[in-house]
Design a protein around this motif. Structure first.
Motif, PDB file in Angstrom:
ATOM      1  N   LEU A  54       1.147  -1.299   0.319  1.00  0.00           N
ATOM      2  CA  LEU A  54       0.321  -0.175   0.083  1.00  0.00           C
ATOM      3  C   LEU A  54       0.809   1.514  -0.158  1.00  0.00           C
ATOM      4  O   LEU A  54       0.305   2.428  -0.888  1.00  0.00           O
ATOM      5  CB  LEU A  54      -0.739  -0.024   1.100  1.00  0.00           C
ATOM      6  CG  LEU A  54      -1.726   1.447   1.572  1.00  0.00           C
ATOM      7  CD1 LEU A  54      -3.138   1.715   0.552  1.00  0.00           C
ATOM      8  CD2 LEU A  54      -2.412   1.121   3.253  1.00  0.00           C
ATOM      9  N   PHE A  55       2.159   1.431   0.944  1.00  0.00           N
ATOM     10  CA  PHE A  55       3.227   2.336   1.455  1.00  0.00           C
ATOM     11  C   PHE A  55       4.018   2.466   0.155  1.00  0.00           C
ATOM     12  O   PHE A  55       3.987   3.601  -0.334  1.00  0.00           O
ATOM     13  CB  PHE A  55       3.030   2.271   2.361  1.00  0.00           C
ATOM     14  CG  PHE A  55       1.998   2.760   3.388  1.00  0.00           C
ATOM     15  CD1 PHE A  55       1.172   3.613   3.937  1.00  0.00           C
ATOM     16  CD2 PHE A  55       1.825   1.516   4.420  1.00  0.00           C
ATOM     17  CE1 PHE A  55      -0.036   3.611   4.340  1.00  0.00           C
ATOM     18  CE2 PHE A  55       1.272   1.791   5.239  1.00  0.00           C
ATOM     19  CZ  PHE A  55      -0.211   2.829   5.061  1.00  0.00           C
ATOM     20  N   VAL A  56       4.453   1.367  -0.389  1.00  0.00           N
ATOM     21  CA  VAL A  56       5.202   1.710  -1.392  1.00  0.00           C
ATOM     22  C   VAL A  56       4.739   1.422  -2.708  1.00  0.00           C
ATOM     23  O   VAL A  56       5.778   2.490  -3.267  1.00  0.00           O
ATOM     24  CB  VAL A  56       6.530   0.730  -0.923  1.00  0.00           C
ATOM     25  CG1 VAL A  56       7.789   0.642  -1.517  1.00  0.00           C
ATOM     26  CG2 VAL A  56       7.062   1.071   0.398  1.00  0.00           C
ATOM     27  N   VAL A  57       3.993   0.377  -3.340  1.00  0.00           N
ATOM     28  CA  VAL A  57       3.859  -0.193  -4.876  1.00  0.00           C
ATOM     29  C   VAL A  57       3.237   1.083  -5.621  1.00  0.00           C
ATOM     30  O   VAL A  57       2.424   1.283  -5.890  1.00  0.00           O
ATOM     31  CB  VAL A  57       4.338  -1.609  -4.380  1.00  0.00           C
ATOM     32  CG1 VAL A  57       3.185  -2.168  -6.113  1.00  0.00           C
ATOM     33  CG2 VAL A  57       5.133  -2.534  -4.451  1.00  0.00           C
ATOM     34  N   VAL A  58       1.798   1.279  -4.272  1.00  0.00           N
ATOM     35  CA  VAL A  58       0.762   1.659  -4.628  1.00  0.00           C
ATOM     36  C   VAL A  58       0.466   3.066  -5.366  1.00  0.00           C
ATOM     37  O   VAL A  58      -0.065   3.608  -6.015  1.00  0.00           O
ATOM     38  CB  VAL A  58      -0.674   2.083  -3.873  1.00  0.00           C
ATOM     39  CG1 VAL A  58      -1.315   2.808  -4.460  1.00  0.00           C
ATOM     40  CG2 VAL A  58      -0.861   0.275  -3.269  1.00  0.00           C
ATOM     41  N   PRO A  59       2.034   3.749  -4.167  1.00  0.00           N
ATOM     42  CA  PRO A  59       1.887   5.574  -5.048  1.00  0.00           C
ATOM     43  C   PRO A  59       2.621   4.929  -6.724  1.00  0.00           C
ATOM     44  O   PRO A  59       1.303   6.815  -7.654  1.00  0.00           O
ATOM     45  CB  PRO A  59       3.471   5.985  -4.020  1.00  0.00           C
ATOM     46  CG  PRO A  59       2.782   5.032  -3.329  1.00  0.00           C
ATOM     47  CD  PRO A  59       2.628   3.778  -3.782  1.00  0.00           C
ATOM     48  N   PRO A  60       3.490   4.456  -7.157  1.00  0.00           N
ATOM     49  CA  PRO A  60       3.414   4.991  -8.259  1.00  0.00           C
ATOM     50  C   PRO A  60       2.084   4.987  -8.905  1.00  0.00           C
ATOM     51  O   PRO A  60       1.629   4.815 -10.922  1.00  0.00           O
ATOM     52  CB  PRO A  60       4.170   3.809  -8.434  1.00  0.00           C
ATOM     53  CG  PRO A  60       5.727   2.785  -7.778  1.00  0.00           C
ATOM     54  CD  PRO A  60       4.208   3.709  -6.549  1.00  0.00           C
ATOM     55  N   LEU A  61       1.416   3.056  -8.579  1.00  0.00           N
ATOM     56  CA  LEU A  61       0.037   3.380  -9.406  1.00  0.00           C
ATOM     57  C   LEU A  61      -0.538   4.353  -9.169  1.00  0.00           C
ATOM     58  O   LEU A  61      -1.919   4.572 -10.257  1.00  0.00           O
ATOM     59  CB  LEU A  61      -1.047   2.299  -8.977  1.00  0.00           C
ATOM     60  CG  LEU A  61      -1.856   1.583  -9.075  1.00  0.00           C
ATOM     61  CD1 LEU A  61      -1.630   0.630 -10.770  1.00  0.00           C
ATOM     62  CD2 LEU A  61      -3.018   0.217  -8.260  1.00  0.00           C
ATOM     63  N   LEU A  62      -0.325   5.242  -8.747  1.00  0.00           N
ATOM     64  CA  LEU A  62      -1.929   6.220  -8.165  1.00  0.00           C
ATOM     65  C   LEU A  62      -0.862   6.980  -9.085  1.00  0.00           C
ATOM     66  O   LEU A  62      -2.295   7.797 -10.015  1.00  0.00           O
ATOM     67  CB  LEU A  62      -1.609   6.922  -6.519  1.00  0.00           C
ATOM     68  CG  LEU A  62      -2.852   6.360  -5.655  1.00  0.00           C
ATOM     69  CD1 LEU A  62      -1.999   6.399  -4.451  1.00  0.00           C
ATOM     70  CD2 LEU A  62      -3.817   5.655  -5.807  1.00  0.00           C
ATOM     71  N   ALA A  63       0.049   7.442  -9.333  1.00  0.00           N
ATOM     72  CA  ALA A  63       0.715   7.902 -10.706  1.00  0.00           C
ATOM     73  C   ALA A  63       0.255   8.194 -11.807  1.00  0.00           C
ATOM     74  O   ALA A  63       0.202   8.874 -12.660  1.00  0.00           O
ATOM     75  CB  ALA A  63       2.005   8.123 -10.084  1.00  0.00           C
ATOM     76  N   LEU A  64      -0.335   6.914 -11.785  1.00  0.00           N
ATOM     77  CA  LEU A  64      -0.327   5.946 -12.876  1.00  0.00           C
ATOM     78  C   LEU A  64      -1.597   6.668 -13.751  1.00  0.00           C
ATOM     79  O   LEU A  64      -2.740   6.654 -15.306  1.00  0.00           O
ATOM     80  CB  LEU A  64       0.174   4.632 -14.117  1.00  0.00           C
ATOM     81  CG  LEU A  64       0.064   3.419 -14.752  1.00  0.00           C
ATOM     82  CD1 LEU A  64       0.045   4.600 -16.321  1.00  0.00           C
ATOM     83  CD2 LEU A  64       0.464   2.100 -14.727  1.00  0.00           C
ATOM     84  N   THR A  65      -3.313   6.187 -13.001  1.00  0.00           N
ATOM     85  CA  THR A  65      -4.223   5.448 -13.411  1.00  0.00           C
ATOM     86  C   THR A  65      -5.249   6.581 -12.167  1.00  0.00           C
ATOM     87  O   THR A  65      -6.235   6.444 -12.359  1.00  0.00           O
ATOM     88  CB  THR A  65      -4.990   4.083 -12.852  1.00  0.00           C
ATOM     89  OG1 THR A  65      -4.061   4.086 -11.276  1.00  0.00           O
ATOM     90  CG2 THR A  65      -3.529   3.075 -13.034  1.00  0.00           C
ATOM     91  N   GLY A  66      -4.874   7.159 -11.269  1.00  0.00           N
ATOM     92  CA  GLY A  66      -4.822   8.495 -10.499  1.00  0.00           C
ATOM     93  C   GLY A  66      -6.435   7.749  -9.637  1.00  0.00           C
ATOM     94  O   GLY A  66      -6.287   6.545  -9.248  1.00  0.00           O
ATOM     95  N   THR A  67      -7.387   8.319  -9.991  1.00  0.00           N
ATOM     96  CA  THR A  67      -8.265   7.695  -9.160  1.00  0.00           C
ATOM     97  C   THR A  67      -9.271   6.565 -10.142  1.00  0.00           C
ATOM     98  O   THR A  67      -9.886   5.702  -8.711  1.00  0.00           O
ATOM     99  CB  THR A  67     -10.050   8.755  -8.896  1.00  0.00           C
ATOM    100  OG1 THR A  67     -10.137   8.587 -10.315  1.00  0.00           O
ATOM    101  CG2 THR A  67      -9.133   9.893  -9.271  1.00  0.00           C
ATOM    102  N   GLY A  68      -8.615   5.734 -10.852  1.00  0.00           N
ATOM    103  CA  GLY A  68      -8.699   4.704 -10.787  1.00  0.00           C
ATOM    104  C   GLY A  68      -7.830   3.331 -10.374  1.00  0.00           C
ATOM    105  O   GLY A  68      -7.861   2.337 -10.719  1.00  0.00           O
TER     106      GLY A  68
END
Length: 471
Positions: A54-68
């Motif tokens: 959640l705290f290490v891998v999810v941030p790059p996912l947030l940058a790529l998919t935003g609210t998705g």
């Protein structure tokens, strides 16, 4: 994953792993069966390390998919259920510490198994340092140290703890796991308490505020699936512990499925809260969860969550070193290397019953990789994880023929349709990844094929003989 026409390798089921079937010569010490579903789930869930993901891998996912991001994780979770069924069936058919390579090699031939080992060894070496380096950002409130230095220290600490016996580590990691779940719960509570946008943004992915930007297309979400698979990666590592589980035919299945369900829940709920509660989409895309927590509450709460996250990451590294060392140990037991190397890596310590040389190799190598750019490690790992899943899924289609048809194992529902559909989705996900990451992965496969051609293949019967210990 290309499957060759090689015959399945010889399988030893002797009481001493790696010894001849006749039992006339003593083999190396075998891993003791000391854990059940509860201990296995604690260890595997700690390796999935949902809070650390959640705290290490999810941030790059947030940058790529935003609210998705939450939608992408849900889709990855659905795909992982199908993958879990494949791993559960294969893991009970071939309960070996070798994991993917033992399963695929047993049903699809020695060459295919060797390529799977090469891919799994990339995961063995690369994932722990990714998490270890991520510790630095969450120690910042109390300690300002170069992230690479922190990563090296965390890897070495994880290695030292990994030398203990498995039962002791199950309880230690279980305690740490409780703390990281509490941290994830605090993030979820604060995020929902400070909701800034409607729930509709969860299914209408965008990198801008509602009404201010276009909705992200399906291609972006599908590209993000590889990262989301990495977020949930870890539930499959229960198979690495199958040799140390009591009654693995039942224990492995339950451990895999329980770990996936619990891990997905711990990750998904806070992600939804973060997406809805982030003060703006720029902050959301930046992925600084610790800063968001401080903004939602107080600096003291922010420090607590940051330290809990740091402890969770250390916990994850410990478990990954434990489980990944089993893969390297199994490769030596199966005689993948020259005799001297096999003797060293196949050693199990008398005091803690752990494969300590393999543990040291995995841990120290991970410490060195902490010096490599994390962006490169992340991209390659996402591709390799998807490729590993694809290999196991493809092997599942060959697991109900010949001598394996009547073998005692848990059998999935929906075979063969489910594995075929899963393989198609994984192939499409791989096709959407960066060319550089695909090229690096291909280079690993080609190097492995070269080692096979020059060293292993000419020594059939002497090298790379997959061993499945007696249940």
């Amino acid at each position: 994953m290309a499957m060759t026409a090689d015959p399945p390798p010889a399988i030893s089921t002797s009481t001493a792993a790696g010894s001849a079937d006749t039992g006339t010569e003593p083999g190396p010490r075998r891993l003791p069966r000391s854990i059940g579903v509860f201990g296995g789930t604690l260890l595997t869930l700690s390796c999935l390390t949902p809070a650390s993901s959640l705290f290490v891998v999810v941030p790059p996912l947030l940058a790529l998919t935003g609210t998705g991001a939450a939608l992408t994780i849900v889709l990855a979770g659905v795909l992982c259920v199908a993958v879990a069924f494949c791993y559960a069936e294969m893991g009970t058919l071939v309960p070996s510490a070798g994991g993917e390579y033992a399963m695929v090699g047993t049903v699809a031939g020695r060459f295919s198994g060797w390529l799977m080992f090469a891919l799994s060894f990339v995961v063995v070496l690369v994932i722990p340092p990714i998490f270890a380096v991520g510790t630095a950002g969450y120690l910042a409130p109390v300690l300002d140290v170069d992230k690479r230095v922190v990563g090296v220290v965390v890897m070495l600490l994880g290695t030292l703890m990994g030398l203990l016996n498995l039962r002791a580590n199950a309880w230690i990691t279980g305690i740490f796991l409780c703390l990281e779940v509490v941290a994830a719960g605090v993030v979820a509570f604060l995020g929902f308490a400070h909701t800034q946008r409607p729930a509709s943004v969860l299914v209408q992915p965008t990198l801008a505020e509602p009404g201010q930007g276009s909705v992200l297309g399906p291609v972006t979400i599908i590209a993000g699936l590889a990262v989301a698979l990495f977020v949930l990666q870890g539930f499959t590592t229960a198979i690495y512990l199958s040799e140390e589980m009591r009654t693995p035919r039942r224990t492995v299945v339950r451990t895999v499925l329980w770990t996936l369900a619990a891990g997905a829940l711990v990750v998904l709920v806070p992600v939804v809260a973060i997406v809805l509660g982030a003060p703006d989409t720029a902050t959301l895309a930046a992925g600084d969860v610790a800063a968001m927590v401080t903004g939602w509450s107080t600096p003291a709460v922010g420090v607590f969550v940051s330290l809990a996250i740091a402890i969770a990451i250390v916990n994850a590294v410990v478990v990954m070193v434990i489980q990944n060392s089993r893969v390297l140990y199994a490769s030596a037991r199966d005689r993948a290397w020259p005799d001297g190397v096999n003797r060293v890596l196949g050693t199990i310590g008398a005091r803690f019953s752990s494969p300590w040389p393999a543990t040291l190799v995995v841990g120290v190598s991970g410490a060195v990789l902490c010096l490599v750019p994390i962006a490169t490690l992340n991209g390659v790992t996402s591709v390799v994880v998807a490729a590993l899943y694809l290999g196991v899924v493809a092997a599942t289609l060959a697991a109900r023929r010949g001598q394996h048809r009547q073998a005692p194992a848990w059998r999935m529902w929906g075979w063969p349709v489910l594995p075929v559909l899963t393989a198609v989705v994984l192939l499409y996900v791989l096709s959407q990844q960066k060319a550089s990451d695909l090229v690096i992965t291909l280079a690993v496969v080609l190097l492995a094929a070269g080692y096979w051609r020059c060293y292993l293949r000419p020594r059939t019967g002497e090298r790379w003989v997959v061993t499945v210990p007696e249940n």
